[in-house]
Design a protein around this motif. Structure first.
Motif, mmCIF file in Angstrom:
data_model
loop_
_atom_site.group_PDB
_atom_site.id
_atom_site.type_symbol
_atom_site.label_atom_id
_atom_site.label_comp_id
_atom_site.label_asym_id
_atom_site.label_seq_id
_atom_site.Cartn_x
_atom_site.Cartn_y
_atom_site.Cartn_z
ATOM 1 N N GLY A 165 -107.156 8.864 50.909
ATOM 2 C CA GLY A 165 -106.025 9.013 51.821
ATOM 3 C C GLY A 165 -105.887 10.435 52.338
ATOM 4 O O GLY A 165 -105.784 10.670 53.546
ATOM 5 N N GLY A 166 -105.882 11.393 51.418
ATOM 6 C CA GLY A 166 -105.689 12.788 51.807
ATOM 7 C C GLY A 166 -106.811 13.293 52.697
ATOM 8 O O GLY A 166 -106.575 14.019 53.678
ATOM 9 N N GLU A 167 -108.039 12.908 52.391
ATOM 10 C CA GLU A 167 -109.180 13.367 53.186
ATOM 11 C C GLU A 167 -109.058 12.856 54.628
ATOM 12 O O GLU A 167 -109.294 13.590 55.585
ATOM 13 N N LEU B 111 -98.965 14.655 50.230
ATOM 14 C CA LEU B 111 -99.472 14.523 48.861
ATOM 15 C C LEU B 111 -100.364 13.289 48.776
ATOM 16 O O LEU B 111 -99.956 12.183 49.154
ATOM 17 N N GLY B 112 -101.579 13.481 48.281
ATOM 18 C CA GLY B 112 -102.517 12.347 48.138
ATOM 19 C C GLY B 112 -103.277 12.498 46.842
ATOM 20 O O GLY B 112 -104.502 12.426 46.818
ATOM 21 N N THR B 113 -102.525 12.716 45.769
ATOM 22 C CA THR B 113 -103.150 13.114 44.498
ATOM 23 C C THR B 113 -103.581 11.941 43.621
ATOM 24 O O THR B 113 -104.084 12.160 42.514
ATOM 25 N N ALA C 182 -96.431 11.085 51.413
ATOM 26 C CA ALA C 182 -97.399 10.748 50.353
ATOM 27 C C ALA C 182 -98.237 9.567 50.829
ATOM 28 O O ALA C 182 -97.759 8.703 51.573
ATOM 29 N N VAL C 183 -99.502 9.566 50.416
ATOM 30 C CA VAL C 183 -100.413 8.462 50.765
ATOM 31 C C VAL C 183 -101.212 8.038 49.542
ATOM 32 O O VAL C 183 -101.457 8.830 48.631
ATOM 33 N N GLY C 184 -101.627 6.778 49.543
ATOM 34 C CA GLY C 184 -102.585 6.303 48.544
ATOM 35 C C GLY C 184 -101.941 5.799 47.266
ATOM 36 O O GLY C 184 -100.764 5.447 47.215
ATOM 37 N N PHE D 234 -105.514 0.534 46.309
ATOM 38 C CA PHE D 234 -106.700 0.117 47.055
ATOM 39 C C PHE D 234 -107.025 1.181 48.110
ATOM 40 O O PHE D 234 -106.117 1.760 48.716
ATOM 41 N N THR D 235 -108.309 1.324 48.342
ATOM 42 C CA THR D 235 -108.733 2.243 49.386
ATOM 43 C C THR D 235 -108.158 1.832 50.739
ATOM 44 O O THR D 235 -107.749 2.681 51.538
ATOM 45 N N HIS D 236 -108.118 0.521 51.006
ATOM 46 C CA HIS D 236 -107.608 0.107 52.323
ATOM 47 C C HIS D 236 -106.120 0.405 52.478
ATOM 48 O O HIS D 236 -105.656 0.599 53.599
ATOM 49 N N GLY E 99 -105.092 0.046 33.422
ATOM 50 C CA GLY E 99 -104.206 0.460 34.499
ATOM 51 C C GLY E 99 -104.343 1.933 34.808
ATOM 52 O O GLY E 99 -105.113 2.655 34.163
ATOM 53 N N ARG E 100 -103.591 2.378 35.806
ATOM 54 C CA ARG E 100 -103.696 3.762 36.248
ATOM 55 C C ARG E 100 -102.298 4.332 36.431
ATOM 56 O O ARG E 100 -101.333 3.598 36.556
ATOM 57 N N LYS E 101 -102.213 5.648 36.430
ATOM 58 C CA LYS E 101 -100.899 6.286 36.407
ATOM 59 C C LYS E 101 -100.922 7.536 37.285
ATOM 60 O O LYS E 101 -101.894 8.312 37.241
HETATM 61 C C1 FAD Z 1 -113.777 1.335 39.095
HETATM 62 C C2 FAD Z 1 -112.907 1.264 40.322
HETATM 63 C C3 FAD Z 1 -113.254 0.393 41.340
HETATM 64 C C4 FAD Z 1 -112.471 0.327 42.486
HETATM 65 N N1 FAD Z 1 -112.838 -0.547 43.461
HETATM 66 C C5 FAD Z 1 -112.096 -0.655 44.577
HETATM 67 C C6 FAD Z 1 -112.463 -1.551 45.604
HETATM 68 O O1 FAD Z 1 -113.445 -2.270 45.519
HETATM 69 N N2 FAD Z 1 -111.686 -1.608 46.724
HETATM 70 C C7 FAD Z 1 -110.576 -0.827 46.861
HETATM 71 O O2 FAD Z 1 -109.898 -0.920 47.884
HETATM 72 N N3 FAD Z 1 -110.204 0.057 45.898
HETATM 73 C C8 FAD Z 1 -110.932 0.145 44.764
HETATM 74 N N4 FAD Z 1 -110.571 1.051 43.793
HETATM 75 C C9 FAD Z 1 -109.345 1.851 43.992
HETATM 76 C C10 FAD Z 1 -109.615 3.074 44.878
HETATM 77 O O3 FAD Z 1 -110.625 3.870 44.306
HETATM 78 C C11 FAD Z 1 -108.322 3.871 45.015
HETATM 79 O O4 FAD Z 1 -107.315 3.017 45.522
HETATM 80 C C12 FAD Z 1 -108.487 5.054 45.964
HETATM 81 O O5 FAD Z 1 -109.457 5.949 45.497
HETATM 82 C C13 FAD Z 1 -107.143 5.768 46.086
HETATM 83 O O6 FAD Z 1 -107.276 6.878 46.906
HETATM 84 P P1 FAD Z 1 -106.225 8.072 46.828
HETATM 85 O O7 FAD Z 1 -106.476 8.890 48.034
HETATM 86 O O8 FAD Z 1 -104.867 7.564 46.600
HETATM 87 O O9 FAD Z 1 -106.565 8.862 45.489
HETATM 88 P P2 FAD Z 1 -107.877 9.308 44.728
HETATM 89 O O10 FAD Z 1 -109.102 8.677 45.277
HETATM 90 O O11 FAD Z 1 -107.572 9.101 43.290
HETATM 91 O O12 FAD Z 1 -107.974 10.851 45.038
HETATM 92 C C14 FAD Z 1 -106.993 11.762 44.634
HETATM 93 C C15 FAD Z 1 -107.594 13.163 44.685
HETATM 94 O O13 FAD Z 1 -106.581 14.124 44.456
HETATM 95 C C16 FAD Z 1 -107.109 15.151 43.636
HETATM 96 N N5 FAD Z 1 -105.976 15.809 42.983
HETATM 97 C C17 FAD Z 1 -105.104 15.260 42.105
HETATM 98 N N6 FAD Z 1 -104.127 16.142 41.811
HETATM 99 C C18 FAD Z 1 -104.404 17.260 42.510
HETATM 100 C C19 FAD Z 1 -103.756 18.510 42.645
HETATM 101 N N7 FAD Z 1 -102.607 18.778 42.011
HETATM 102 N N8 FAD Z 1 -104.319 19.445 43.449
HETATM 103 C C20 FAD Z 1 -105.465 19.184 44.102
HETATM 104 N N9 FAD Z 1 -106.119 18.018 44.034
HETATM 105 C C21 FAD Z 1 -105.579 17.071 43.254
HETATM 106 C C22 FAD Z 1 -108.045 14.439 42.688
HETATM 107 O O14 FAD Z 1 -109.005 15.332 42.165
HETATM 108 C C23 FAD Z 1 -108.667 13.388 43.628
HETATM 109 O O15 FAD Z 1 -109.839 13.875 44.238
HETATM 110 C C24 FAD Z 1 -111.332 1.150 42.625
HETATM 111 C C25 FAD Z 1 -110.984 2.042 41.614
HETATM 112 C C26 FAD Z 1 -111.755 2.111 40.472
HETATM 113 C C27 FAD Z 1 -111.363 3.078 39.395
#
Ligand code: FAD
Length: 490
Positions: free
Chosen positions: A17-19, A140-142, A301-303, A311-313, A265-267
């Motif tokens: 999300g953040g990227e 925020l996309g942490t 906030a995203v993600g 989910f990535t989507h 689960g995740r937190k």
């Molecule tokens: C094994 C597995 C399989 C999955 N398969 C799928 C799938 O098939 N389809 C799907 O849609 N989703 C899937 N997911 C879920 C998907 O990976 C997540 O929903 C997605 O990565 C969420 O993106 P995000 O941007 O919220 O956070 P993330 O990808 O978790 O990225 C957050 C980033 O923030 C950084 N960060 C955290 N705190 C800080 C801080 N204070 N300062 C700087 N940087 C920070 C972290 O280092 C990280 O790089 C899967 C997840 C797992 C674990």
């Protein structure tokens, strides 16, 4: 203390999300600082979706080869993990190196700051000694991290999370999987198909408990057919590691294996984000947002962090809304500054006028899309795939909706019958009888995730059931089973 550096936007956490937000805003001409403490791209490309789906692709190829017998002759299958590990290392993750992603962001005009970012008062972010002040705001996309349950002894053992499971070069002989959700089941099936003796231990009374009970049954049967032992209703009480093997005790039973994978689960880790400096409560599981992803003024906030679906989507969908919102804000600020002759107020936007005007995703504040999760699709990539959208039957009933349910087994469709081995699956429809529309659906089968797309459109666009019944479904496709399920709605 050093003066804060003024920029347009600071994005903390460059996961999916953040990227997306940081890159697209930088591309549009805003001055964007992206803060990342680990790998640019986050969980999905390095330890999540992409490598796990490469593993699943390989495991499914083995399963298909094993289905040759009785359909097309005989096949001997000799599984080998080495090409899978190599592909993950070389193609998916560049050996867990984010140079390409980092350079892509920088190439689009973004400024990458390595380190942990935290809020430091309104519109301010601190990364070590550096402080940035964001003209338009902070995104925020942490993301989240694995949530490890407080089981006696567990913390002192070398258990795996998804990171070690994805990075594994040599497979163990046996594996305990604690958690029978989507990630646990996907990985359990992969490893079992490569010859690992896998045992899944789940505290609830069925695996994949957030989906329809029929989906849980098909998933459990499929994994058992692959040799996975599944124990539901077992609450883990104690974990030990004797230097070689794990022992997990719970529900009066004892399970042992070479490795233990914890996928319970995740937190989100809100306490690390400095939320108190802007008057927000950090003691929550997720960070609540409104339908434009606002946490509060000038903070989005995203993600996964938002708790709207891991989910990535979802992260990408939310990112699109945040981008449109920030560009609309920037355009308004620019217009205001131009009118008052003080256009330097958006000087940080680097003469952003032309880029902002040209940016297709932007709109005026009034036309920024609002987040709507009614038709949230989710796919568990087991074989068969389990796709679902919207509400389950039980969720719909709990909301007091006048529910109609339609069900058909895939095996009773022509395509399912032709497919024969590996045709387990079904279509289940949940309709609002008063509105005459679908509000939820589950599609399980060899292409369950793909078939789902038609059902997502139906739920998203509230296509009347009468129209769904009178459209043409290609023969003999798996998705033709949707027509049979519509016929069963009662
Ligand atoms: C094994 C597995 C399989 C999955 N398969 C799928 C799938 O098939 N389809 C799907 O849609 N989703 C899937 N997911 C879920 C998907 O990976 C997540 O929903 C997605 O990565 C969420 O993106 P995000 O941007 O919220 O956070 P993330 O990808 O978790 O990225 C957050 C980033 O923030 C950084 N960060 C955290 N705190 C800080 C801080 N204070 N300062 C700087 N940087 C920070 C972290 O280092 C990280 O790089 C899967 C997840 C797992 C674990």
């Amino acid at each position: 203390m050093a003066e804060p550096e003024l920029v347009d936007v600071v994005v903390v956490g460059l996961g999916v999300g953040g990227e997306e937000v940081a890159e697209r805003l930088a591309e549009a001409g805003l001055s964007v600082v992206g803060v990342e403490r680990d790998l640019v791209g986050g969980e999905c490309p390095y330890w999540g979706c992409i490598p796990s789906k490469m593993m699943i692709r390989a495991a499914n190829a083995l399963a298909e080869a094993r289905r040759v017998d009785g359909l097309a002759g005989t096949a001997q299958v000799q599984p080998d993990w080495a090409p899978v590990a190599k592909r993950i290392r070389e193609e998916a993750t560049d050996t867990w190196d984010d140079t390409v992603a980092a350079e892509r962001f920088i190439g689009k005009g973004g400024r990458l700051v390595r380190g942990s970012g935290r809020l430091d008062g309104p519109r301010r972010v601190r990364v070590g000694d550096q402080v940035f002040e964001a003209r338009y705001g902070v995104v925020l996309g942490t993301g989240t991290r694995p949530s490890v349950p407080p089981i006696d002894g567990l913390a002192d053992t070398p258990y795996w999370t998804n990171h070690q499971a994805i990075e594994v070069e040599e497979l163990p002989e046996s594996l305990l999987v604690l958690g029978g959700g989507a990630i646990g089941l996907e990985l359990a099936q992969v490893f079992a198909r490569f010859g690992v003796r896998v045992t899944v231990v789940e505290a609830l009374d069925r695996v994949l408990a957030i989906e329809e009970p029929e989906a849980s049954e098909v998933a459990a049967a499929a994994l058992r057919a692959d040799g996975v032992e599944i124990h539901t209703g077992v609450r883990a009480e104690r974990v030990e590691h004797d230097g070689t093997r794990f022992t997990l005790r719970g529900g009066g039973a004892e399970f042992t294996a070479d490795r233990l994978l914890v996928v319970t689960g995740r937190k989100a880790h809100l306490t690390e984000l400095g939320l108190d400096t802007i008057g927000l409560d950090a003691n929550q599981r997720y960070l609540p947002v409104d339908d434009r992803l606002h946490v509060t003024d000038h903070v989005w906030a995203v993600g996964d962090l938002t708790g709207e679906g891991a989910f990535t989507h979802i992260a990408m969908y939310q990112a699109g809304i945040v981008i449109a919102d920030i560009l609309a804000t920037a355009r308004q600020a620019k217009a205001g500054a131009d009118a008052s002759g003080t256009s330097s107020v958006v000087g940080g936007a680097m003469g952003a006028s032309s880029s902002l005007a040209a940016s297709g995703s932007s709109g005026s504040a009034g036309t920024v899309p609002r987040a709507d999760y009614r038709a949230l699709p989710r796919v568990t990539f087991t074989d068969p795939e389990i796709g679902a959208v919207g509400l389950t039957e039980q969720q719909a009933r709990e909301r007091g909706i006048n529910v109609q349910v339609g069900f058909t087994k895939l095996g009773s469709s022509t395509r399912g019958w032709i497919h024969r081995v590996g045709d387990d699956g079904f279509i289940k429809l949940v309709a609002d009888a008063d509105q005459g529309v679908l509000i939820g659906a589950t599609s399980v089968g060899p292409a369950g995730g793909e078939v789902l797309s038609a059902l997502v459109v139906a739920v998203h666009a509230a296509v009347p059931l009468s129209q769904l019944r009178h459209m043409i479904y290609a023969y003999p496709t798996f998705h033709r089973a949707i027509e049979s399920a519509l016929g069963d709605l009662s």
